[in-house]
Design a protein around this motif. Structure first.
Motif, PDB file in Angstrom:
ATOM      1  N   ILE A  19      -1.882   3.134  14.327  1.00  0.00           N
ATOM      2  CA  ILE A  19      -1.922   2.436  13.071  1.00  0.00           C
ATOM      3  C   ILE A  19      -1.379   2.622  12.112  1.00  0.00           C
ATOM      4  O   ILE A  19      -1.218   3.718  11.401  1.00  0.00           O
ATOM      5  CB  ILE A  19      -3.998   2.293  12.800  1.00  0.00           C
ATOM      6  CG1 ILE A  19      -4.781   2.430  13.883  1.00  0.00           C
ATOM      7  CG2 ILE A  19      -3.803   1.990  11.922  1.00  0.00           C
ATOM      8  CD1 ILE A  19      -5.534   2.964  13.429  1.00  0.00           C
ATOM      9  N   LYS A  20      -0.591   1.204  11.502  1.00  0.00           N
ATOM     10  CA  LYS A  20       0.937   1.773  10.409  1.00  0.00           C
ATOM     11  C   LYS A  20      -0.011   1.007   9.359  1.00  0.00           C
ATOM     12  O   LYS A  20      -0.701   0.134  10.275  1.00  0.00           O
ATOM     13  CB  LYS A  20       1.775   1.228  11.141  1.00  0.00           C
ATOM     14  CG  LYS A  20       2.852   1.718  11.809  1.00  0.00           C
ATOM     15  CD  LYS A  20       4.499   1.403  12.046  1.00  0.00           C
ATOM     16  CE  LYS A  20       4.931   1.650  11.146  1.00  0.00           C
ATOM     17  NZ  LYS A  20       6.548   0.836  11.823  1.00  0.00           N
ATOM     18  N   PHE A  21       0.238   1.101   8.097  1.00  0.00           N
ATOM     19  CA  PHE A  21      -0.490   0.667   7.930  1.00  0.00           C
ATOM     20  C   PHE A  21       1.121   0.620   5.986  1.00  0.00           C
ATOM     21  O   PHE A  21       0.729   1.904   5.968  1.00  0.00           O
ATOM     22  CB  PHE A  21      -2.503   0.841   7.230  1.00  0.00           C
ATOM     23  CG  PHE A  21      -2.071   1.804   6.560  1.00  0.00           C
ATOM     24  CD1 PHE A  21      -1.869   2.626   5.605  1.00  0.00           C
ATOM     25  CD2 PHE A  21      -2.495   3.470   7.234  1.00  0.00           C
ATOM     26  CE1 PHE A  21      -2.120   3.812   4.578  1.00  0.00           C
ATOM     27  CE2 PHE A  21      -2.392   5.185   6.770  1.00  0.00           C
ATOM     28  CZ  PHE A  21      -2.513   4.877   5.432  1.00  0.00           C
ATOM     29  N   GLN A  22       0.238  -1.078   4.953  1.00  0.00           N
ATOM     30  CA  GLN A  22       1.017  -1.088   3.908  1.00  0.00           C
ATOM     31  C   GLN A  22       0.343  -1.934   3.451  1.00  0.00           C
ATOM     32  O   GLN A  22      -0.472  -2.845   3.487  1.00  0.00           O
ATOM     33  CB  GLN A  22       2.364  -0.985   3.675  1.00  0.00           C
ATOM     34  CG  GLN A  22       3.344  -0.764   2.300  1.00  0.00           C
ATOM     35  CD  GLN A  22       4.757  -0.992   4.024  1.00  0.00           C
ATOM     36  OE1 GLN A  22       5.434  -1.199   2.743  1.00  0.00           O
ATOM     37  NE2 GLN A  22       5.219  -1.242   4.490  1.00  0.00           N
ATOM     38  N   LEU A  23      -0.090  -1.508   1.548  1.00  0.00           N
ATOM     39  CA  LEU A  23      -0.345  -2.542   1.129  1.00  0.00           C
ATOM     40  C   LEU A  23       1.141  -2.824  -0.185  1.00  0.00           C
ATOM     41  O   LEU A  23       1.867  -1.295  -0.843  1.00  0.00           O
ATOM     42  CB  LEU A  23      -0.865  -1.607   0.345  1.00  0.00           C
ATOM     43  CG  LEU A  23      -2.353  -2.398  -0.546  1.00  0.00           C
ATOM     44  CD1 LEU A  23      -3.200  -2.676  -0.127  1.00  0.00           C
ATOM     45  CD2 LEU A  23      -3.078  -1.129  -1.245  1.00  0.00           C
TER      46      LEU A  23
END
Length: 404
Positions: A19-23
């Motif tokens: 899972i890649k995530f970015q805000l």
């Protein structure tokens, strides 16, 4: 910290084992937080979390995508107020297969979630994980727009000659059998950045993009529009990948059924999860493969050679389809970081105007850069992909268009 979060888009890229995530602030491209959860379902999982005040790494078993995503949301929540109060304006979801139905950013509701689940038959490694990402995020953030951005969208309008399989036309139409292509968000973003790097209009360029990671794909882009790509009905076709075989004679499927007694599900598992680099060498991580090559493993060396051979085959095909190329672009984890692959994929092509500068190619960097020699007629570039930023901007644009 909370003020920094306000006005951001949370991007979730729920893959087959990570899972890649970015805000991210979509207008400024400023990243408030980003990270990766990898090796989901394996004995030793890993969480890497970067934020504006530091860096954290956690090791330990991550049982499934649902628990992984909840860890992501808990970490982001630690940056400020509870998520529901933090000023996130949208959640952008990277969705792999949109079939014939989805070919533009789409507001997610229950019907969309079900439609993506139904399309899992075409992307069995990815769509189920995408569905979990949508379900968990919508539970946690029910009051803001959730937007799906589809990997297949960029390739939706490729020429019919490139999308059509040579099978019975009625069966193809009835079952939606065509070449869809994948990694479209990356190919679109990277080709735009390549044009900007060269100071030229993408509409005036012919570009070949190699997106090389655990999944891998190539595309031929003429004047900003894709005319061909390596993946097809599913993400199985095309280049050699971490666990996927890429191109294979369809007769192999019948042969395995008749001679080995393998049923369809077993063959599906073989070609999607136990083939590619892993099937040939025992490892699917490219760094591990190169260590085996250095240690003298013949299986690993053959796997590497097959990988490069397939890259060169697609490069040659796309050079002909485009009638010449202005730039060859490498992106993705392998494409951005592995100088050997770039060197060997383009070796001996001086007659075609492609010459790599050995020193520039060997220099490690995280930035956009040119690795072609000064006299090369064709530009060779390394352009880091940023699918999360592209998704954030698409999600933000759709969210702003909704009635207030």
């Amino acid at each position: 910290m909370t003020a920094a979060i306000a006005g951001t888009v949370l991007v979730l890229n729920s893959g087959s084992s990570s899972i890649k995530f970015q805000l991210v602030h979509p207008e400024t491209a400023e990243s408030v937080a980003h990270g990766l959860i990898e090796r989901i379902g394996e004995p030793e999982g890993r969480i890497v979390f970067h934020h504006t005040t530091g860096f954290e790494e956690h090791l330990g078993a991550i049982t499934d995508h649902r628990s992984g995503l909840r860890m992501v949301l808990d970490m982001i929540e630690g940056l400020g107020r509870p998520l529901r109060e933090a000023g996130i304006v949208a959640v952008g979801h990277r969705l792999v297969h949109g079939g014939e139905v989805f070919h533009e950013p789409t507001l997610i509701d229950d019907a969309v979630v079900q439609a993506v689940a139904d399309l899992s038959v075409l992307a069995p490694l990815h769509n189920p994980a995408n569905v979990i990402g949508m379900e968990v995020a919508r539970e946690e953030l029910p009051d803001i727009p959730h937007v799906g951005v589809f990997d297949t969208a960029f390739f939706h309008d490729m020429p019919a000659a490139a999308t059509t399989y040579a099978i019975d036309r009625d069966i193809a139409r009835e079952h939606g059998i065509r070449r869809y292509g994948f990694h479209g968000t990356s190919h679109d973003y990277v080709s735009q950045r390549a044009a900007a790097f060269l100071g030229r209009d993408r509409a005036d360029l012919n570009i070949i993009v190699f997106h090389l990671g655990n999944g891998a794909s190539a595309s031929a882009i003429a004047g900003g529009r894709p005319i061909d790509t390596s993946m097809g009905l599913t993400p199985l076709e095309g280049l050699v990948m971490g666990t996927r075989c890429g191109d294979i004679d369809p007769g192999v499927v019948m042969h395995l059924n008749r001679s080995a007694g393998l049923r369809v599900d077993a063959i599906d598992d073989l070609l999607n999860r136990r083939s590619g680099l892993k099937g040939m060498s025992g490892v699917n991580d490219f760094r591990a493969l190169l260590r085996l090559v250095a240690d003298g493993s013949e299986d690993a060396k053959l796997a590497y050679d097959v990988y490069v051979h397939r890259l060169r085959r697609y490069l040659g095909a796309y050079l002909v389809e485009l009638g010449g190329v202005d730039a060859v672009v490498f992106t993705g984890g392998v494409g951005e970081n592995n100088a050997d692959v770039r060197r060997d994929a383009l070796a001996g092509l001086g007659r075609l105007g492609i010459v790599v500068d050995p020193e520039a190619n060997a220099t490690r960097a995280d930035t956009e850069r040119r690795i072609s020699a000064p006299g090369s007629e064709v530009e060779v570039l390394v352009i880091p992909t940023d699918e999360e930023l592209a998704i954030a901007r698409a999600a933000d644009a759709l969210a702003k268009s909704l009635p207030r």
